[in-house]
Design a protein around this motif. Structure first.
Motif, PDB file in Angstrom:
ATOM      1  N   GLY A  69       0.893  -1.413   0.066  1.00 27.00           N
ATOM      2  CA  GLY A  69      -0.165  -0.130   0.124  1.00 27.00           C
ATOM      3  C   GLY A  69       0.969   1.286  -0.019  1.00 27.00           C
ATOM      4  N   TRP A  70       1.940   1.237   0.681  1.00 25.39           N
ATOM      5  CA  TRP A  70       3.012   2.346   0.578  1.00 25.39           C
ATOM      6  C   TRP A  70       3.442   2.736  -0.845  1.00 25.39           C
ATOM      7  N   ASP A  71       3.218   1.824  -1.665  1.00 22.53           N
ATOM      8  CA  ASP A  71       3.725   1.982  -3.197  1.00 22.53           C
ATOM      9  C   ASP A  71       2.574   2.213  -3.999  1.00 22.53           C
ATOM     10  N   PHE A  72       1.399   1.810  -3.480  1.00 18.05           N
ATOM     11  CA  PHE A  72       0.219   1.515  -4.430  1.00 18.05           C
ATOM     12  C   PHE A  72      -0.455   3.028  -4.369  1.00 18.05           C
ATOM     13  N   TRP A  73      -0.581   3.797  -3.176  1.00 19.43           N
ATOM     14  CA  TRP A  73      -1.180   4.861  -2.919  1.00 19.43           C
ATOM     15  C   TRP A  73      -0.106   6.045  -3.403  1.00 19.43           C
ATOM     16  N   ARG A  74      -0.658   7.110  -4.136  1.00 14.88           N
ATOM     17  CA  ARG A  74       0.177   8.260  -4.277  1.00 14.88           C
ATOM     18  C   ARG A  74      -0.546   9.594  -3.868  1.00 14.88           C
ATOM     19  N   TYR A  75       0.358  10.692  -3.543  1.00 16.87           N
ATOM     20  CA  TYR A  75      -0.029  11.902  -3.046  1.00 16.87           C
ATOM     21  C   TYR A  75       0.473  12.927  -3.984  1.00 16.87           C
ATOM     22  N   GLN A  76      -0.007  14.185  -4.157  1.00 10.77           N
ATOM     23  CA  GLN A  76       0.296  15.113  -5.088  1.00 10.77           C
ATOM     24  C   GLN A  76       1.389  16.104  -4.125  1.00 10.77           C
ATOM     25  N   ASP A  77       2.580  16.173  -4.558  1.00 16.13           N
ATOM     26  CA  ASP A  77       3.595  16.727  -3.996  1.00 16.13           C
ATOM     27  C   ASP A  77       3.184  18.425  -4.077  1.00 16.13           C
ATOM     28  N   HIS A  78       3.196  19.109  -3.155  1.00 14.50           N
ATOM     29  CA  HIS A  78       2.820  20.555  -3.388  1.00 14.50           C
ATOM     30  C   HIS A  78       3.928  21.427  -4.055  1.00 14.50           C
ATOM     31  N   ALA A  79       4.960  21.117  -4.238  1.00 11.32           N
ATOM     32  CA  ALA A  79       6.345  21.646  -4.540  1.00 11.32           C
ATOM     33  C   ALA A  79       6.576  21.520  -6.098  1.00 11.32           C
ATOM     34  N   THR A  80       5.936  20.207  -6.490  1.00 12.34           N
ATOM     35  CA  THR A  80       6.368  19.753  -7.823  1.00 12.34           C
ATOM     36  C   THR A  80       5.083  19.556  -8.754  1.00 12.34           C
ATOM     37  N   GLY A  81       3.951  19.426  -7.991  1.00  9.90           N
ATOM     38  CA  GLY A  81       2.703  18.998  -8.500  1.00  9.90           C
ATOM     39  C   GLY A  81       2.753  17.647  -9.144  1.00  9.90           C
ATOM     40  N   LYS A  82       3.781  16.927  -8.898  1.00 13.43           N
ATOM     41  CA  LYS A  82       3.770  15.469  -9.291  1.00 13.43           C
ATOM     42  C   LYS A  82       3.180  14.341  -8.295  1.00 13.43           C
ATOM     43  N   LEU A  83       2.775  13.409  -8.903  1.00 11.28           N
ATOM     44  CA  LEU A  83       2.238  12.333  -7.977  1.00 11.28           C
ATOM     45  C   LEU A  83       3.242  11.748  -7.265  1.00 11.28           C
ATOM     46  N   LYS A  84       3.573  11.369  -5.890  1.00 11.37           N
ATOM     47  CA  LYS A  84       4.400  10.505  -5.496  1.00 11.37           C
ATOM     48  C   LYS A  84       4.080   9.470  -4.423  1.00 11.37           C
ATOM     49  N   ARG A  85       4.750   8.496  -4.392  1.00 10.91           N
ATOM     50  CA  ARG A  85       4.516   7.316  -3.289  1.00 10.91           C
ATOM     51  C   ARG A  85       4.097   8.137  -1.843  1.00 10.91           C
ATOM     52  N   ILE A  86       3.179   7.354  -1.381  1.00 11.96           N
ATOM     53  CA  ILE A  86       2.938   7.913  -0.011  1.00 11.96           C
ATOM     54  C   ILE A  86       3.993   7.219   0.968  1.00 11.96           C
ATOM     55  N   GLY A  87       4.613   6.308   0.575  1.00 10.55           N
ATOM     56  CA  GLY A  87       5.851   5.726   1.403  1.00 10.55           C
ATOM     57  C   GLY A  87       6.946   6.801   1.833  1.00 10.55           C
ATOM     58  N   ILE A  88       7.237   7.781   1.089  1.00  8.32           N
ATOM     59  CA  ILE A  88       8.129   8.815   1.799  1.00  8.32           C
ATOM     60  C   ILE A  88       7.539   9.636   2.729  1.00  8.32           C
ATOM     61  N   LEU A  89       6.247   9.356   3.187  1.00  3.06           N
ATOM     62  CA  LEU A  89       5.718  10.149   4.014  1.00  3.06           C
ATOM     63  C   LEU A  89       5.431   9.437   5.313  1.00  3.06           C
ATOM     64  N   ARG A  90       6.060   7.960   5.359  1.00  4.57           N
ATOM     65  CA  ARG A  90       6.049   6.915   6.301  1.00  4.57           C
ATOM     66  C   ARG A  90       6.700   7.253   7.794  1.00  4.57           C
ATOM     67  N   LYS A  91       6.243   7.398   8.719  1.00  2.00           N
ATOM     68  CA  LYS A  91       6.830   7.530   9.947  1.00  2.00           C
ATOM     69  C   LYS A  91       7.848   6.312  10.227  1.00  2.00           C
ATOM     70  N   LYS A  92       9.134   6.535  10.462  1.00  2.00           N
ATOM     71  CA  LYS A  92       9.990   5.524  10.684  1.00  2.00           C
ATOM     72  C   LYS A  92      10.136   5.404  12.383  1.00  2.00           C
ATOM     73  N   SER A  93       9.887   4.178  12.647  1.00  2.00           N
ATOM     74  CA  SER A  93      10.033   3.811  14.027  1.00  2.00           C
ATOM     75  C   SER A  93      11.481   3.352  14.435  1.00  2.00           C
TER      76      SER A  93
END
Length: 93
Positions: A69-93
């Motif tokens: 799911g971290w790769d399946f779902w995308r969000y729109q990066d406000h800075a670039t306008g491009k869709l990016k994987r939500i995995g980069i927003l993931r909280k690391k424990s």
């Protein structure tokens, strides 16, 4: 206190992308919309909350053997306008 580079990246992500974040997925040419509720991965899809992005993606990709799911779902990066994987927003424990 020292902030690591990865910690700083998480802070920047949270500042520029406040939760909930609108996210999108695509399966077999059909677009799906949901919300990422926090950096732990809670997703609201079709009015139901899922503990992980993968649980929400599995509802859509029932014909797939597995899905991340971290790769399946995308969000729109406000800075670039491009869709990016939500995995980069993931909280690391």
């Amino acid at each position: 206190d020292e902030i690591t580079e990865s910690g700083l990246m998480r802070l920047k992500s949270k500042e520029s992308n406040e939760f909930p974040i609108k996210i999108k997925g695509n399966h077999k040419g059909v677009d799906y919309s949901a919300e990422l509720l926090d950096s732990n991965g809670m997703v609201r899809f079709n009015g139901k909350d899922y503990q992980t992005p993968t649980q929400a993606a599995k509802v859509i990709t029932v014909d797939w053997k597995s899905v991340n799911g971290w790769d399946f779902w995308r969000y729109q990066d406000h800075a670039t306008g491009k869709l990016k994987r939500i995995g980069i927003l993931r909280k690391k424990s």
